[in-house]
Motif scaffolding. Structure first.
Motif, mmCIF file in Angstrom:
data_model
loop_
_atom_site.group_PDB
_atom_site.id
_atom_site.type_symbol
_atom_site.label_atom_id
_atom_site.label_comp_id
_atom_site.label_asym_id
_atom_site.label_seq_id
_atom_site.Cartn_x
_atom_site.Cartn_y
_atom_site.Cartn_z
ATOM 1 N N LEU A 35 0.822 -1.202 0.000
ATOM 2 C CA LEU A 35 0.000 0.000 0.000
ATOM 3 C C LEU A 35 0.865 1.264 0.000
ATOM 4 O O LEU A 35 1.886 1.330 0.694
ATOM 5 N N PRO A 36 0.469 2.278 -0.751
ATOM 6 C CA PRO A 36 1.211 3.541 -0.743
ATOM 7 C C PRO A 36 0.953 4.294 0.555
ATOM 8 O O PRO A 36 0.010 3.990 1.297
ATOM 9 N N PRO A 37 1.771 5.320 0.853
ATOM 10 C CA PRO A 37 1.529 6.120 2.061
ATOM 11 C C PRO A 37 0.142 6.754 2.033
ATOM 12 O O PRO A 37 -0.391 7.092 0.965
ATOM 13 N N GLY A 38 -0.420 6.903 3.204
ATOM 14 C CA GLY A 38 -1.736 7.520 3.319
ATOM 15 C C GLY A 38 -1.792 8.426 4.529
ATOM 16 O O GLY A 38 -0.802 9.064 4.891
ATOM 17 N N LEU A 98 -12.667 4.279 6.622
ATOM 18 C CA LEU A 98 -13.358 5.095 5.623
ATOM 19 C C LEU A 98 -13.847 4.264 4.444
ATOM 20 O O LEU A 98 -14.874 4.579 3.828
ATOM 21 N N VAL A 99 -13.128 3.215 4.110
ATOM 22 C CA VAL A 99 -13.467 2.459 2.909
ATOM 23 C C VAL A 99 -14.808 1.735 3.055
ATOM 24 O O VAL A 99 -15.484 1.461 2.049
ATOM 25 N N SER A 100 -15.235 1.447 4.279
ATOM 26 C CA SER A 100 -16.511 0.748 4.458
ATOM 27 C C SER A 100 -17.673 1.551 3.898
ATOM 28 O O SER A 100 -18.573 1.000 3.244
ATOM 29 N N THR A 101 -17.680 2.856 4.150
ATOM 30 C CA THR A 101 -18.768 3.686 3.626
ATOM 31 C C THR A 101 -18.638 3.858 2.122
ATOM 32 O O THR A 101 -19.649 3.902 1.402
ATOM 33 N N ALA A 102 -17.410 3.931 1.611
ATOM 34 C CA ALA A 102 -17.229 4.003 0.161
ATOM 35 C C ALA A 102 -17.760 2.739 -0.511
ATOM 36 O O ALA A 102 -18.422 2.807 -1.560
ATOM 37 N N VAL A 103 -17.500 1.582 0.079
ATOM 38 C CA VAL A 103 -18.025 0.323 -0.460
ATOM 39 C C VAL A 103 -19.550 0.302 -0.385
ATOM 40 O O VAL A 103 -20.224 -0.146 -1.319
ATOM 41 N N LYS A 104 -20.079 0.793 0.716
ATOM 42 C CA LYS A 104 -21.536 0.857 0.863
ATOM 43 C C LYS A 104 -22.165 1.646 -0.278
ATOM 44 O O LYS A 104 -23.213 1.283 -0.811
ATOM 45 N N GLY A 145 -13.760 15.006 6.049
ATOM 46 C CA GLY A 145 -12.669 15.840 5.575
ATOM 47 C C GLY A 145 -11.657 15.130 4.711
ATOM 48 O O GLY A 145 -10.555 15.651 4.493
ATOM 49 N N HIS A 146 -12.019 13.955 4.183
ATOM 50 C CA HIS A 146 -11.093 13.206 3.328
ATOM 51 C C HIS A 146 -11.884 12.227 2.482
ATOM 52 O O HIS A 146 -12.799 11.566 2.985
ATOM 53 N N ASP A 147 -11.524 12.117 1.200
ATOM 54 C CA ASP A 147 -12.159 11.166 0.292
ATOM 55 C C ASP A 147 -11.201 10.021 0.024
ATOM 56 O O ASP A 147 -10.213 10.161 -0.702
ATOM 57 N N VAL A 148 -11.478 8.858 0.626
ATOM 58 C CA VAL A 148 -10.575 7.722 0.502
ATOM 59 C C VAL A 148 -10.506 7.214 -0.933
ATOM 60 O O VAL A 148 -9.495 6.609 -1.335
ATOM 61 N N THR A 149 -11.520 7.470 -1.745
ATOM 62 C CA THR A 149 -11.501 6.967 -3.125
ATOM 63 C C THR A 149 -10.462 7.675 -3.974
ATOM 64 O O THR A 149 -10.099 7.179 -5.042
ATOM 65 N N ALA A 150 -9.975 8.832 -3.518
ATOM 66 C CA ALA A 150 -8.944 9.558 -4.258
ATOM 67 C C ALA A 150 -7.536 9.068 -3.921
ATOM 68 O O ALA A 150 -6.565 9.507 -4.546
ATOM 69 N N TRP A 151 -7.405 8.186 -2.954
ATOM 70 C CA TRP A 151 -6.113 7.652 -2.518
ATOM 71 C C TRP A 151 -5.686 6.515 -3.434
ATOM 72 O O TRP A 151 -6.512 5.698 -3.863
ATOM 73 N N ALA A 152 -4.405 6.433 -3.721
ATOM 74 C CA ALA A 152 -3.899 5.409 -4.639
ATOM 75 C C ALA A 152 -4.093 3.990 -4.106
ATOM 76 O O ALA A 152 -4.104 3.034 -4.885
ATOM 77 N N GLY A 153 -4.257 3.841 -2.799
ATOM 78 C CA GLY A 153 -4.457 2.509 -2.228
ATOM 79 C C GLY A 153 -5.912 2.109 -2.098
ATOM 80 O O GLY A 153 -6.206 1.026 -1.569
ATOM 81 N N PHE A 154 -6.821 2.932 -2.602
ATOM 82 C CA PHE A 154 -8.242 2.661 -2.388
ATOM 83 C C PHE A 154 -8.676 1.315 -2.943
ATOM 84 O O PHE A 154 -9.401 0.563 -2.284
ATOM 85 N N THR A 155 -8.291 0.993 -4.181
ATOM 86 C CA THR A 155 -8.801 -0.242 -4.786
ATOM 87 C C THR A 155 -8.369 -1.474 -3.990
ATOM 88 O O THR A 155 -9.141 -2.444 -3.873
ATOM 89 N N THR A 156 -7.157 -1.439 -3.412
ATOM 90 C CA THR A 156 -6.724 -2.563 -2.583
ATOM 91 C C THR A 156 -7.594 -2.679 -1.340
ATOM 92 O O THR A 156 -8.095 -3.759 -1.003
#
Length: 297
Positions: free
Chosen positions: A168-171, A211-217, A237-248
């Motif tokens: 995973l990339p830095p987050g 955060l990813v749980s709500t994005a998956v929802k 205050g942050h959109d996890v889908t914009a992070w490079a590690g989101f798909t993982t």
């Protein structure tokens, strides 16, 4: 769980109540799922884990006490009772029953997570590090309604996800995370208090996991609207889908949901169609997200 599982948890409850000095004679079954929940007279909820979860139960009690001391609304342990009580390899914990409540909104989940993630880690409590793969091998092994080819695919997919997680990339900075922060585990009471439930996976880890749980929802199963998801993003205050590690992170969460469905189907074969659907989706056989996944207990 089956009727035999129901009887098994009741026997555990009876013995745990005897040891704790609590009257469980009028206990009412609330839910049989990952854990068994019983309502006792006097506003007590008994929570019975599956076998081998004593350490997680002890951590959940410690986290709940820490959150109470930190004035963060969360489920409260029943005081004056030694916890957890171990019976036949299962752990029983005792909790204060919540007042009437409903699942939290996307906004409420975001604000509850923001409050949790902003807390400094608890002093004197080893809550461990996040393990996003906890119990998945066990759930695959117990998925007896699936044939061996499906289980082999699941084991290979698990290995692939474990390797991707290590890359995973830095987050965001690591912090205390809830560990299972879907909307059903954040509830709102009638007086507007937002309460965290199911603390057994609280640990130190990347906040993106919560955060990813709500994005998956929103994006995988369309359980909330995209507008709701935008409210969540703005409130946290942050959109996890914009992070490079989101798909993982997304793929791991989807796989956990599929393994949970497989576990449920092993105990209730009527849920087998849902497992087959989820596996087909993960294999790319059902088109793009969102997918028509249905909740399982």
């Amino acid at each position: 769980m089956s009727q035999s599982a129901d009887a098994g948890t009741r026997a555990v409850l009876d013995e745990a109540g005897r040891r704790a000095g609590l009257d469980v004679a009028g206990a009412e079954l609330v839910r049989l799922g990952e854990n068994a929940l019983y309502r006792l007279p006097g506003g007590i909820i008994a929570r019975i884990t599956r076998a081998g979860q004593a350490a997680a139960a002890a951590r959940e009690v410690a986290v709940a006490r820490w959150l109470e001391a930190s004035q963060v609304p969360a489920v409260r342990v029943w005081s004056g009772v030694e916890q957890p009580v171990a019976v036949d390899g299962r752990a029983v914990t005792w909790w204060r029953e919540l007042p009437p409540h409903r699942p939290g909104t996307a906004y409420q989940v975001a604000t509850a997570l923001r409050r949790l993630h902003d807390l400094p880690p608890p002093a004197g409590i080893d809550i461990g590090r996040l393990d996003p793969f906890v119990r998945l091998t066990e759930r695959i092994d117990r998925a007896v309604t699936l044939d061996e080819a499906d289980r082999r695919w699941m084991r290979r997919h698990l290995e692939e996800l474990e390797a991707r997680y290590l890359e995973l990339p830095p987050g965001l900075p690591e912090c205390v995370v809830h560990g299972d922060a879907w909307i059903g585990n954040v509830v709102s009471t009638a007086d507007g208090e937002v309460v965290l439930l199911d603390l057994e996976r609280c640990s130190i880890g990347p906040p993106e996991w919560d955060l990813v749980s709500t994005a998956v929802k929103a994006l995988t199963i369309a359980g909330i609207t995209r507008e709701d998801y935008e409210v969540f993003v703005q409130a946290y205050g942050h959109d996890v889908t914009a992070w490079a590690g989101f798909t993982t992170m997304r793929d791991i969460r989807e796989f956990r949901m599929t393994c949970m469905a497989a576990q449920v189907a092993a105990e209730n074969p009527a849920r087998q169609d849902e497992v087959v659907l989820r596996l087909a989706c993960l294999r790319g056989e059902r088109g793009p997200r969102p997918w028509p996944w249905q909740p399982v207990p």
